[in-house]
Write an enzyme that holds these catalytic residues in place. Structure first.
Site, short mmCIF file in Angstrom:
data_model
loop_
_atom_site.label_atom_id
_atom_site.label_comp_id
_atom_site.label_asym_id
_atom_site.label_seq_id
_atom_site.Cartn_x
_atom_site.Cartn_y
_atom_site.Cartn_z
N HIS A 148 70.30 42.17 78.04
CA HIS A 148 69.00 41.51 78.18
C HIS A 148 69.04 40.44 79.27
O HIS A 148 68.10 40.30 80.05
CB HIS A 148 68.55 40.89 76.84
CG HIS A 148 67.86 41.87 75.96
ND1 HIS A 148 68.55 42.82 75.23
CD2 HIS A 148 66.54 42.10 75.70
CE1 HIS A 148 67.68 43.57 74.57
NE2 HIS A 148 66.46 43.15 74.83
N LYS A 187 67.63 43.79 63.37
CA LYS A 187 67.64 43.36 61.97
C LYS A 187 67.22 41.90 61.87
O LYS A 187 67.48 41.11 62.78
CB LYS A 187 69.02 43.57 61.33
CG LYS A 187 70.10 42.61 61.81
CD LYS A 187 71.35 42.76 60.97
CE LYS A 187 72.56 42.07 61.60
NZ LYS A 187 72.71 40.68 61.18
#
Lengths: 165, 276
Positions: A27, A92
């Site tokens: 990222h 998650k």
């Protein structure tokens, strides 16, 4: 591929199709590439980003254990997601309120898989190919074809969250 | 005087890590099964079922249960009558390196700033204690970052009492929410000082029984009950099962302080003790 307009927070679904692994370092690099106006190394159009860094693939295996990592570490990159033209993100745990708002604003979904179920999830990966940032090792971008991949809709495109209790 | 060699340590560490990463302990598995049967939320029940199925797949195929095979902490107890005929730290690291390479575990250790991976999951974090006897015991704790990142230390006031401790732990669990892979285990260190409380918290996670001190045992039960009222639930999806167990270790502290550390652990609570 899945119609995300039909997904609602709390839905239990299974996903078939192409997803791409990308976590912290991938990222950070994608952000830099976008900031510099350079071309993306991967065409993410209509796919999903999976926050995951698998264990190494064993000889004759398809992929190692591959459960989700904690999504909130990637919250700071949310504004870059529309540029990738993805349908959603898979990880998650709950995320910042701003991410839920962005999901509504940009029409992308956030799905969750069961953390710690890396062996089970590996069984649902039909093929895997490392396609970018290979030097990052487990954090490189891998293209996965998944089948019957078990997920729960966490944030839908209507502003709802499964984490509202 | 018992002599222990580098190769013995290396092999014990490597075999112990294989077991810790690929086989859920029967004690943890039975707690998850009980929780699944008692859980009222459908999403929570389904999540616990996946965790059980995952453990079965991992065990039968010798696959890591979780892709985050962790950074390895070792709590070492050396008997006074043991002679370690090697560099203990090097022998342990050789075992770690062997396991992570041989069993295809993820190497998750990097330089803190450059983020350059060390390439072999070393160095392990080794804590050594001298004890009576002629044994070398190593408690191996390969722990992931999802749960470790949510752990907390607070220097409470001595007059904050048990309620202060309970409030601090419950707020840490609520803040962590679904991030540390609940249902969690909680290791809590109370007392000592700035560096001992977190150490006790992590060490407490290796226990399987209630504290032998009745007052502490009661506090463990109280915290377990309070944490399970938060409705965090498995993976933060809500439910009755937020925490599977709580273990508290204590140590005397300065009259002016009450350090409290809470080490949050994921549902697998990976620990294996090897004894030489």
């Amino acid at each position: 591929m899945i119609d995300i307009t039909k997904l609602h927070a709390g839905d239990v679904i299974t996903l078939d199709g192409t997803i791409y692994t990308a976590r912290d370092q991938a990222h950070a690099r994608l952000k830099k590439i976008i900031d510099n106006g350079e071309p993306l190394p991967v065409d993410f159009t209509d796919s999903f980003i999976y926050y995951a860094g698998p264990t190494p693939t064993m000889p004759n295996g398809r992929i190692g254990s591959i459960g989700p990592t904690t999504s909130s570490r990637m919250d700071k990159f949310i504004e870059y997601m529309p540029t990738l033209k993805i349908k959603g993100m898979i990880g998650k745990g709950p995320r910042d309120e701003h991410v839920r708002e962005c999901c509504k604003k940009y029409g992308i979904v956030y799905l969750v898989a069961t953390g710690g179920a890396g062996a089970l999830l590996a069984k649902r990966v039909k093929s895997a190919k490392e396609i970018a940032f290979n030097d990052l090792g487990c954090e490189s971008i891998k293209q996965l074809e998944v089948e019957n991949f078990p997920l729960i809709v966490a944030y839908d495109i209507y502003g709802n969250s499964v984490f509202d209790k | 005087m018992k002599e222990i060699s580098a190769i013995q340590i290396k092999e014990a560490v490597s075999a112990g890590l294989l077991k810790a990463c690929c086989s859920l302990s029967s004690c943890v598995l039975s707690k998850i099964k009980i929780a699944k049967n008692e859980e009222k939320s459908a999403l929570a029940k389904a999540t616990l079922e996946q965790i059980i199925e995952n453990a079965e797949i991992a065990d039968s195929e010798t696959l890591p249960m979780c892709q985050d095979t962790g950074i390895v902490t070792c709590f070492v107890e050396i008997g006074y009558d043991v002679h370690i005929a090697c560099d203990l730290y090097e022998a342990i690291n050789t075992g770690v390196k062997d396991a992570y390479e041989r069993y295809y575990f993820r190497k998750s250790v990097a330089h803190p700033l450059s983020r350059k991976n060390t390439g072999d999951n070393t160095p392990a974090i080794v804590h050594v204690k001298m004890v009576p006897g002629d044994k070398l015991k190593i408690m191996l704790v390969p722990k992931g970052a999802g749960s470790e990142n949510m752990s907390k230390l607070k220097m409470l006031n001595p007059t904050d009492g048990k309620q202060g401790i309970i409030d601090f732990v419950v707020s840490a669990v609520k803040e962590a929410d679904g991030r540390p892979c609940p249902p969690i285990f909680l290791g809590i260190g109370i007392g000592g000082n700035f560096e001992t409380a977190p150490m006790m918290a992590k060490e407490a996670l290796a226990r399987t029984e209630r504290s032998s001190d009745p007052e502490i045992a009661e506090l463990e039960e109280t915290i377990l009950r309070e944490v399970n009222k938060t409705n965090v639930g498995p993976m933060g999806l809500g439910g009755d099962t937020t925490c599977l167990d709580v273990f508290i270790n204590t140590y005397p502290c300065h009259i002016a302080s009450m350090p409290v550390a809470v080490n949050i652990q994921c549902h697998a609570n990976r620990h294996v003790e090897v004894v030489l």
